[in-house]
Write an enzyme that holds these catalytic residues in place. Sequence first.
Site, PDB file in Angstrom:
ATOM      1  CB  SER A  66      -0.768   5.819   6.972  1.00  0.00           C
ATOM      2  OG  SER A  66       0.162   5.018   6.238  1.00  0.00           O
ATOM      3  CE  LYS A  68      -2.096   2.574   5.889  1.00  0.00           C
ATOM      4  NZ  LYS A  68      -2.982   2.579   4.666  1.00  0.00           N
ATOM      5  CE  LYS A 121       1.838   2.758   3.855  1.00  0.00           C
ATOM      6  NZ  LYS A 121       0.780   2.270   2.771  1.00  0.00           N
ATOM      7  CG  ASP A 177      -0.977  -0.860   3.555  1.00  0.00           C
ATOM      8  OD1 ASP A 177      -1.038  -1.823   2.986  1.00  0.00           O
ATOM      9  OD2 ASP A 177      -0.903   0.466   3.155  1.00  0.00           O
ATOM     10  CD  GLU A 234      -4.360  -0.257   3.664  1.00  0.00           C
ATOM     11  OE1 GLU A 234      -4.309   0.052   4.606  1.00  0.00           O
ATOM     12  OE2 GLU A 234      -4.261   0.558   2.590  1.00  0.00           O
ATOM     13  CG  ASP A 258      -4.605   0.577  -1.086  1.00  0.00           C
ATOM     14  OD1 ASP A 258      -4.842   1.090  -2.039  1.00  0.00           O
ATOM     15  OD2 ASP A 258      -3.833   1.012  -0.290  1.00  0.00           O
ATOM     16  CE  LYS A 274      -4.222   4.505  -0.770  1.00  0.00           C
ATOM     17  NZ  LYS A 274      -2.828   3.849  -0.766  1.00  0.00           N
ATOM     18  N   GLY A 299      -4.565   7.383   1.717  1.00  0.00           N
ATOM     19  CA  GLY A 299      -3.828   8.549   1.269  1.00  0.00           C
ATOM     20  C   GLY A 299      -2.694   8.329   0.296  1.00  0.00           C
TER      21      GLY A 299
HETATM   22 MG   LIG Z   1      -2.529   0.755   1.579  1.00  0.00          MG
END
Ligand SMILES: [Mg+2]
Length: 375
Positions: free
Chosen positions: A135, A161, A163, A188, A213, A238, A262, A290
């Site tokens: 990520s 991934k 952000k 995400d 996400e 999420d 998670k 995570g």
């Molecule tokens: Mg997330």
Amino acid sequence: MKIEGVTLRELRMRLNAPFETSFGITQDRRILLIEMLADGVTGWGEITTLESPSYNSETTDTAWHIISDFLAPLVVGQNVSTAAELPPLLEPIRGHYMAKAGVENALWDVEAQQRSMPLWKLLGGTREEITCGVSLGIRENPQSLVKKVEEELSCGYQRIKLKIKPGKDLNFLTAVRNVFPNIVLSVDANSAYRLKDADHLRKFDEFDLLMIEQPLEWDDIYSHALLQPKIRTAICLDECISNDRHVIGAIESGACKIVNIKLGRVGGHTSARKVQDVCRERKVPVWCGGMLESGVGRAHNIAMSTLPGFTLPGDVSASQRYWSQDIIEPPVDVGPMGTITAPNGFGLGYNVNRELIDRLTVRTRSWRDAAYASS
Ligand SMILES: [Mg+2]
């Protein structure tokens, strides 16, 4: 298992590099660990809250309060035959999933040691090796992100991934896709968009993403159900999912096609197993997200990721990506093909470095069952 004592500690740990998401930048972590003593065996759990209530409503300090004033006094002295019996005892306390997860997961570690088996096998894990993605936090500019992606791919990671947030999305994605047309890529948003942004979010479809996400509000499954038919990219939830009831509602209403589990957010291993069962029954793939965990949380994530429903690469990556020295030994290592081998040792399967933990600890609180207090 008779729970004889609980010790709660706060550690200060500095990430190797700052990590930016749509809700802010983190570098100095305040990590809470639970050390649980049951039948003379010590197990470890981590509370995966952030310092501020920006990911969910919990923080390091709310977890300290809930564990100190409610959870620890409730569990110390209890006698249970398996760690799965702990969640019903914690039910009178509403919410505070991450605080509960830290306590419950420590008992799972105890139970696995007592049964002389690796935790992942006790949980019902079937994968000896888990696949890893990374990520990547929001960067200053697309060029530096492309460089970072290149670095991570050379380490073998199987999924990247990114952000994103408004203003730092399409331009960054375009840059990465132009250089890496075929990699498995996802984004995400951590709730940074609204349903009125549907036309903008539809533009993500051209990047052939594995998923987007949590694009919309952290507690709004219904709006995601309205968004999903408007975009081709699969929505992964999420923040919205805290238990099996939420995930049933999300899948049945069409709000998502993929779920990020998670361990802290869903309240521990017992609930995580239920969530992945619900998803498996409905053929919805899951993966492990995570929370910038220390090695204790990372080891629990690895155990959970061996469950059969975890068919997509997770965010569990090497210790060295986050910490100059992790608190477990050996540190979590990722192989050249982007995989982590589930450890064969009993319990978590990693040694907890007590000396380092003591050095990093800034406060401690302990509870002992009265029957053992004088001994
Ligand atoms: Mg997330």
